[in-house]
Design an enzyme around this catalytic site. Structure first.
Site, PDB file in Angstrom:
ATOM      1  N   ASN A 112       0.861  -1.308  -0.038  1.00  0.00           N
ATOM      2  CA  ASN A 112      -0.035   0.075  -0.009  1.00  0.00           C
ATOM      3  C   ASN A 112       0.676   1.160   0.162  1.00  0.00           C
ATOM      4  OD1 ASN A 112      -1.873  -2.075   0.328  1.00  0.00           O
ATOM      5  ND2 ASN A 112      -2.763  -1.373   2.181  1.00  0.00           N
ATOM      6  N   THR A 157     -16.104  37.507 -31.850  1.00  0.00           N
ATOM      7  CA  THR A 157     -16.606  37.036 -30.797  1.00  0.00           C
ATOM      8  C   THR A 157     -18.053  36.236 -31.621  1.00  0.00           C
ATOM      9  OG1 THR A 157     -18.144  38.885 -30.552  1.00  0.00           O
ATOM     10  CG2 THR A 157     -16.139  39.290 -29.572  1.00  0.00           C
ATOM     11  N   HIS A 158     -18.502  35.143 -30.823  1.00  0.00           N
ATOM     12  CA  HIS A 158     -19.619  34.474 -31.374  1.00  0.00           C
ATOM     13  C   HIS A 158     -19.236  33.893 -32.815  1.00  0.00           C
ATOM     14  CE1 HIS A 158     -21.957  36.431 -28.034  1.00  0.00           C
ATOM     15  NE2 HIS A 158     -21.344  37.450 -28.441  1.00  0.00           N
ATOM     16  N   SER A 280      -5.970  11.732 -47.521  1.00  0.00           N
ATOM     17  CA  SER A 280      -7.195  11.094 -47.381  1.00  0.00           C
ATOM     18  C   SER A 280      -7.094   9.814 -48.216  1.00  0.00           C
ATOM     19  CB  SER A 280      -8.647  11.935 -47.952  1.00  0.00           C
ATOM     20  OG  SER A 280      -9.491  10.950 -48.339  1.00  0.00           O
ATOM     21  N   GLN A 324      -6.461   0.409  -7.186  1.00  0.00           N
ATOM     22  CA  GLN A 324      -5.672  -0.037  -8.076  1.00  0.00           C
ATOM     23  C   GLN A 324      -6.133   0.623  -9.440  1.00  0.00           C
ATOM     24  OE1 GLN A 324      -4.370  -3.931  -8.066  1.00  0.00           O
ATOM     25  NE2 GLN A 324      -5.594  -4.658 -10.028  1.00  0.00           N
TER      26      GLN A 324
HETATM   27  N1  ARG Z   1      -1.870  -3.363  -7.231  1.00  0.00           N
HETATM   28  C1  ARG Z   1      -2.060  -2.829  -6.084  1.00  0.00           C
HETATM   29  C2  ARG Z   1      -2.737  -1.438  -5.963  1.00  0.00           C
HETATM   30  O1  ARG Z   1      -2.426  -0.734  -7.220  1.00  0.00           O
HETATM   31  C3  ARG Z   1      -1.137  -2.667  -4.914  1.00  0.00           C
HETATM   32  C4  ARG Z   1      -1.430  -2.879  -3.520  1.00  0.00           C
HETATM   33  C5  ARG Z   1      -1.996  -4.111  -2.989  1.00  0.00           C
HETATM   34  N2  ARG Z   1      -2.251  -3.737  -1.739  1.00  0.00           N
HETATM   35  C6  ARG Z   1      -3.239  -4.813  -1.162  1.00  0.00           C
HETATM   36  N3  ARG Z   1      -3.505  -4.621  -0.054  1.00  0.00           N
HETATM   37  N4  ARG Z   1      -3.769  -5.938  -2.021  1.00  0.00           N
HETATM   38  O2  ARG Z   1      -3.357  -1.119  -5.258  1.00  0.00           O
END
Ligand code: ARG
Length: 441
Positions: A112, A157-158, A280, A324
């Site tokens: 994470n 304009t416009h 074209s 993700q």
């Molecule tokens: N591929 C995951 C993402 O982009 C990586 C992190 C995964 N973490 C997890 N707790 N499954 O978030």
């Protein structure tokens, strides 16, 4: 796919589910891989600082991370679906080469914070490129504004003929727009320049991680202090970067619109560099402004990415796998957006005006506003002057140069204030010619 980092004994992972979980992650992670490796090296240094890796283990890890980066860059190592993602690939390679030292690399971190830090480093680099191309565009526009102040063109304009304008005014507008876009890219870079590494899964760990070291070694402007905020910033920071990109692309969309109109036979004001037009497949007579049209369309990809990430962020706090999908969106937006912007400087450098066609499109009515303001300057109440100047019989003057020279309100044709724009651009640290001249003078 090689062994999953998180696999539990006795639980088979069904291939279809595994594919769904991985999605296109391993392909997208190619974008982030070198940054992930760099952050992994810094994480290893941190573990060494707090005594969890000995000198040999650290040296081995740093060496193997370097080798992996070189192998990846040269194509000897391919990040593919042998791995669940880039993070797993790094750990598996280190373990394969180093044994236990490799098995220790993930101490005190989570995928994470790993994905957060890699994305953050990637974003920083993209924003630097964005700022650079915006400065370059602004520099070209400024140079052409100065050189082409005297070329008259109709101001609309416009979409209706309104007043006399000039190529100088047209260019000055884009110059200022791209200075603002460069400022926004730079400021956004500073805003996202915060280090999430060391927040682990989002709640910290029971180790005195060397987070100050990591912040400094990765060149971050600050640490993202609250472990819980690091996760809250995922997607949010991507949105800020996309907004900065979108600002440049929104201007590009309008600029491209101008060029596609001006290049049509009906206007005939401009001719595009030959490489920027296509033919074209069926109509032998055609030269089409396809490049300009795709530049215009690129904003759609940026807007779509913005929308996708915003939708994803409807989440409670903490990490969720939903996040993700923010990677694909941000990669796609910057891929499309920067590709379009990279082609802009040469297009602008090389487009050619057709001054006669522009002159021919100036009609006597376009001096009526000048006349009304002139009368007002002589003391006629403006509403009365307006009425008098509406009479076609009064439209004697039709000298575009005189109209432009008299337009002395700051920022208009008679007083473009280009030096003010030049100053703003050069303060941004621009390497363009006009700033070099300035430092020599
Ligand atoms: N591929 C995951 C993402 O982009 C990586 C992190 C995964 N973490 C997890 N707790 N499954 O978030």
């Amino acid at each position: 796919m090689s062994n999953l980092l998180w696999q539990k004994p006795g639980v088979e992972v069904e291939a279809g589910i595994q594919r769904f979980l991985a999605g296109d992650d391993v392909v997208l992670d190619r974008e982030f891989f070198l940054f992930d490796i760099r952050a992994s090296a810094v994480h290893a240094q941190g573990l060494h600082i707090i005594g969890l890796l000995d000198d040999d283990e650290l040296a081995g890890l740093l060496r193997e991370l370097d080798v992996l980066a070189a192998d990846f860059a040269s194509g000897r190592f391919v990040l593919d679906d042998r791995f669940e993602d880039g993070h797993s690939a790094i750990e598996s390679r280190l373990t394969e080469r180093l044994g236990d030292a490799g098995r220790k690399i993930h101490t005190g971190r989570s995928r994470n914070d790993q994905v957060l830090v890699a994305t953050r480093l990637w974003l920083r680099e993209r924003l630097d490129e964005l700022a650079g191309v915006c400065r370059e565009v602004a520099g070209i526009a400024l140079e052409r504004a100065a050189a082409e102040q005297g070329i008259a063109m109709p101001g609309y304009t416009h979409m209706q003929r309104a007043v006399v304008s000039s190529c100088g005014m047209w260019w000055a507008g884009w110059a200022e727009a791209y200075i603002d876009n460069a400022v926004r890219a730079r400021d956004t870079r500073a805003w996202v320049d915060a280090n999430p590494l060391g927040t682990a899964a989002g709640y910290g760990v029971n180790l005195p991680l060397a987070r100050d070291h990591a912040t400094q070694a990765l060149g971050f402007g600050r640490m993202q202090v609250a472990a819980t905020y690091a996760q809250l910033s995922r997607g949010k920071f991507e949105l800020a970067a996309i907004d900065a990109l979108g600002s440049a692309l929104l201007d590009l969309r309008r600029l491209a619109w101008d060029l596609s109109l001006f290049t049509s036979a009906e206007f005939g004001f401009v001719s595009l560099p030959a490489q920027y037009t296509t033919g074209s497949s069926i109509m032998p007579n055609k030269r089409n402004p396809d490049v300009v049209e795709l530049m215009r369309a690129s904003y759609a990809s940026v807007a779509a990415a913005r929308c996708e990430i915003e939708q994803l962020l409807s989440l409670p706090s903490g990490y969720h796998r939903d996040l993700q999908f923010s990677k694909g969106a941000v990669v796609h937006a910057f891929g499309r957006g920067l590709a379009a912007l990279r082609l802009l400087p040469n297009l602008l450098r090389n487009l050619e005006w057709r001054p006669q066609a522009m002159q021919a499109a100036l009609e006597p009515s376009m001096y009526a506003t000048d006349l009304a303001v002139d009368l007002a300057r002589q003391g006629v109440p403006f509403r009365e002057a307006y009425r008098q100047a509406a009479d076609p019989a009064s439209w004697a003057s039709s000298d575009p140069a005189a109209s432009l020279a008299a337009r002395v309100s700051p920022g208009a044709g008679g007083d473009l204030r280009l030096e003010c724009l030049r100053e703003r651009l050069c303060v941004l640290g621009s390497a363009v010619g006009i700033c070099r001249d300035r430092s020599e003078s």
